[in-house]
Design a protein around this motif. Sequence first.
Motif, PDB file in Angstrom:
ATOM      1  N   ASP A 246       7.347 -15.806   8.513  1.00  0.00           N
ATOM      2  CA  ASP A 246       7.250 -16.065   7.565  1.00  0.00           C
ATOM      3  C   ASP A 246       8.187 -15.534   6.909  1.00  0.00           C
ATOM      4  O   ASP A 246       8.510 -14.176   6.610  1.00  0.00           O
ATOM      5  N   VAL A 247       9.350 -16.042   5.743  1.00  0.00           N
ATOM      6  CA  VAL A 247      10.475 -15.330   5.063  1.00  0.00           C
ATOM      7  C   VAL A 247       9.644 -14.860   3.885  1.00  0.00           C
ATOM      8  O   VAL A 247      10.558 -13.041   4.110  1.00  0.00           O
ATOM      9  N   THR A 248       8.581 -14.541   3.562  1.00  0.00           N
ATOM     10  CA  THR A 248       8.137 -13.401   2.124  1.00  0.00           C
ATOM     11  C   THR A 248       8.252 -12.147   3.382  1.00  0.00           C
ATOM     12  O   THR A 248       8.544 -11.267   2.580  1.00  0.00           O
ATOM     13  N   VAL A 249       7.364 -12.094   4.437  1.00  0.00           N
ATOM     14  CA  VAL A 249       7.303 -11.083   5.330  1.00  0.00           C
ATOM     15  C   VAL A 249       8.091 -10.196   5.922  1.00  0.00           C
ATOM     16  O   VAL A 249       8.703  -9.644   6.158  1.00  0.00           O
ATOM     17  N   ALA A 250       9.140 -11.447   6.858  1.00  0.00           N
ATOM     18  CA  ALA A 250      10.347 -11.018   7.026  1.00  0.00           C
ATOM     19  C   ALA A 250      11.042 -10.083   5.839  1.00  0.00           C
ATOM     20  O   ALA A 250      11.681  -8.637   6.076  1.00  0.00           O
ATOM     21  N   GLU A 251      10.973 -10.093   4.611  1.00  0.00           N
ATOM     22  CA  GLU A 251      11.754  -9.417   3.519  1.00  0.00           C
ATOM     23  C   GLU A 251      11.017  -8.633   3.113  1.00  0.00           C
ATOM     24  O   GLU A 251      11.698  -7.237   1.952  1.00  0.00           O
ATOM     25  N   LEU A 252       9.606  -7.568   3.219  1.00  0.00           N
ATOM     26  CA  LEU A 252       9.479  -6.965   3.133  1.00  0.00           C
ATOM     27  C   LEU A 252       9.492  -5.556   3.591  1.00  0.00           C
ATOM     28  O   LEU A 252       9.944  -5.566   4.949  1.00  0.00           O
ATOM     29  N   ALA A 253       9.595  -4.497   3.324  1.00  0.00           N
ATOM     30  CA  ALA A 253       9.814  -3.208   3.898  1.00  0.00           C
ATOM     31  C   ALA A 253       8.804  -2.188   3.732  1.00  0.00           C
ATOM     32  O   ALA A 253       8.642  -2.415   1.905  1.00  0.00           O
ATOM     33  N   VAL A 254       8.385  -1.317   3.946  1.00  0.00           N
ATOM     34  CA  VAL A 254       7.632  -0.313   3.503  1.00  0.00           C
ATOM     35  C   VAL A 254       8.398   0.948   3.676  1.00  0.00           C
ATOM     36  O   VAL A 254       9.087   0.848   4.728  1.00  0.00           O
ATOM     37  N   GLU A 255       9.550   1.752   2.538  1.00  0.00           N
ATOM     38  CA  GLU A 255       9.435   3.286   2.573  1.00  0.00           C
ATOM     39  C   GLU A 255       9.474   4.032   2.355  1.00  0.00           C
ATOM     40  O   GLU A 255       8.397   4.099   1.327  1.00  0.00           O
ATOM     41  N   THR A 256       8.936   5.392   2.870  1.00  0.00           N
ATOM     42  CA  THR A 256       9.095   6.332   2.983  1.00  0.00           C
ATOM     43  C   THR A 256       9.279   7.348   2.513  1.00  0.00           C
ATOM     44  O   THR A 256      10.387   7.381   2.909  1.00  0.00           O
ATOM     45  N   LEU A 257       9.305   8.322   1.947  1.00  0.00           N
ATOM     46  CA  LEU A 257      10.157   9.878   1.627  1.00  0.00           C
ATOM     47  C   LEU A 257      10.162  10.809   2.087  1.00  0.00           C
ATOM     48  O   LEU A 257       8.327  10.864   1.495  1.00  0.00           O
ATOM     49  N   LEU A 258      10.159  11.231   3.289  1.00  0.00           N
ATOM     50  CA  LEU A 258       8.832  12.472   4.162  1.00  0.00           C
ATOM     51  C   LEU A 258      10.112  13.496   3.180  1.00  0.00           C
ATOM     52  O   LEU A 258      11.381  14.201   3.251  1.00  0.00           O
ATOM     53  N   PRO A 259       9.557  14.791   3.367  1.00  0.00           N
ATOM     54  CA  PRO A 259       9.891  16.199   2.814  1.00  0.00           C
ATOM     55  C   PRO A 259      11.003  16.254   3.996  1.00  0.00           C
ATOM     56  O   PRO A 259      11.051  16.498   4.976  1.00  0.00           O
ATOM     57  N   ALA A 260      12.090  17.177   2.847  1.00  0.00           N
ATOM     58  CA  ALA A 260      13.044  17.539   3.956  1.00  0.00           C
ATOM     59  C   ALA A 260      13.313  18.708   3.873  1.00  0.00           C
ATOM     60  O   ALA A 260      14.461  19.628   4.858  1.00  0.00           O
ATOM     61  N   ASP A 261      12.534  19.599   3.563  1.00  0.00           N
ATOM     62  CA  ASP A 261      12.322  21.227   3.892  1.00  0.00           C
ATOM     63  C   ASP A 261      11.055  21.328   3.635  1.00  0.00           C
ATOM     64  O   ASP A 261      10.195  20.922   3.175  1.00  0.00           O
ATOM     65  N   PRO A 262      10.818  23.238   4.185  1.00  0.00           N
ATOM     66  CA  PRO A 262       9.273  23.845   3.887  1.00  0.00           C
ATOM     67  C   PRO A 262       8.806  23.440   2.725  1.00  0.00           C
ATOM     68  O   PRO A 262       7.902  23.339   2.382  1.00  0.00           O
ATOM     69  N   ALA A 263       9.502  24.099   1.875  1.00  0.00           N
ATOM     70  CA  ALA A 263       9.960  23.915   0.279  1.00  0.00           C
ATOM     71  C   ALA A 263       8.339  22.549  -0.178  1.00  0.00           C
ATOM     72  O   ALA A 263       7.620  23.141  -1.055  1.00  0.00           O
ATOM     73  N   THR A 264       9.345  21.961   0.383  1.00  0.00           N
ATOM     74  CA  THR A 264       9.156  20.670  -0.185  1.00  0.00           C
ATOM     75  C   THR A 264       7.305  20.156   0.403  1.00  0.00           C
ATOM     76  O   THR A 264       6.441  19.291  -0.649  1.00  0.00           O
ATOM     77  N   VAL A 265       6.935  20.572   1.615  1.00  0.00           N
ATOM     78  CA  VAL A 265       5.818  21.153   2.009  1.00  0.00           C
ATOM     79  C   VAL A 265       5.262  21.007   1.406  1.00  0.00           C
ATOM     80  O   VAL A 265       3.465  20.539   1.262  1.00  0.00           O
ATOM     81  N   LYS A 266       5.055  22.626   1.209  1.00  0.00           N
ATOM     82  CA  LYS A 266       3.761  23.147   0.609  1.00  0.00           C
ATOM     83  C   LYS A 266       3.828  22.774  -0.825  1.00  0.00           C
ATOM     84  O   LYS A 266       2.323  22.159  -1.074  1.00  0.00           O
ATOM     85  N   TYR A 267       4.694  22.154  -1.547  1.00  0.00           N
ATOM     86  CA  TYR A 267       4.766  21.539  -3.051  1.00  0.00           C
ATOM     87  C   TYR A 267       3.526  20.591  -2.843  1.00  0.00           C
ATOM     88  O   TYR A 267       2.504  20.378  -3.538  1.00  0.00           O
TER      89      TYR A 267
END
Length: 273
Positions: A246-267
């Motif tokens: 399906d065109v609609t489904v093909a153009e969907l994307a799930v974007e995740t922002l993952l912590p890049a350092d321990p300080a961000t994870v902790k916060y």
Amino acid sequence: MTTLPSGPAAGTDRGVGPLLRAWREQRRVSQLDLALRAGSSARHISFVETGRSRPSEEMVLRLAEHLDVPVRERNALLLAAGYAPRYPETPLDDPALDALRAGMERLIQGYEPYPALVVDALYDVHAANRGVLMLLDGIPGHLLEPPLNAMRLTLHPEGLAPRIVNLPEWRGHLLAQMERQIALRRSEALRRLYEEVAAYPVPEGVPGDAAAEDPVAYFALPMRIEHEGRVLSFTSSIATFNTPMDVTVAELAVETLLPADPATVKYLQSLSS
């Protein structure tokens, strides 16, 4: 400003041959290589591209598959060849996609406290979790009016841009990403969005010192953003659906922002607790 290509699928009135040739040349595949992949002959591919032979519906789809043509553009190829579109474009709010929407909501909620959102081909946001809302705190209301657009929110001088410590690098990454997508598909709307956000003035000052030495060795380019007096670092990961029909489904994307350092994870974990 970068001059962007028009896209190989522009103008179905030219017939399917020139469109297929444009896709093949963009993918840098020879007629012989494409013929071998598709179980055909270089002679037949040449005849199709020059209009001397009309490909079957099955052949159009087979060539499109081996050229990795986006689903929306496969419909355009079929129309240019005189066939009906194969792939529907179901509105995302259609009851037929209830299970899809529910699944995406569960997915992005499962990433909390890390930010995650669902966007379409124009970067309009269709779902976002509480991690994203945290980053948007204090953004002016006019940027939060529907349709919410991730590129506008990030690069607008009243959006997240003034908070991004490494804005030049992150802005360059996002614009290059859009350029690649424009080259892959015909989308005047995406081209207009690119021209809009690329023309946004870059804020003169950014929080902190973007040029300062950072002791963290990042595994990918991070977005380093100021939030309540501290700098959080995220790397972006994008997931799409496999073999969409399906065109609609093909153009969907799930974007995740993952912590890049321990300080961000902790916060972030402290917020969730």
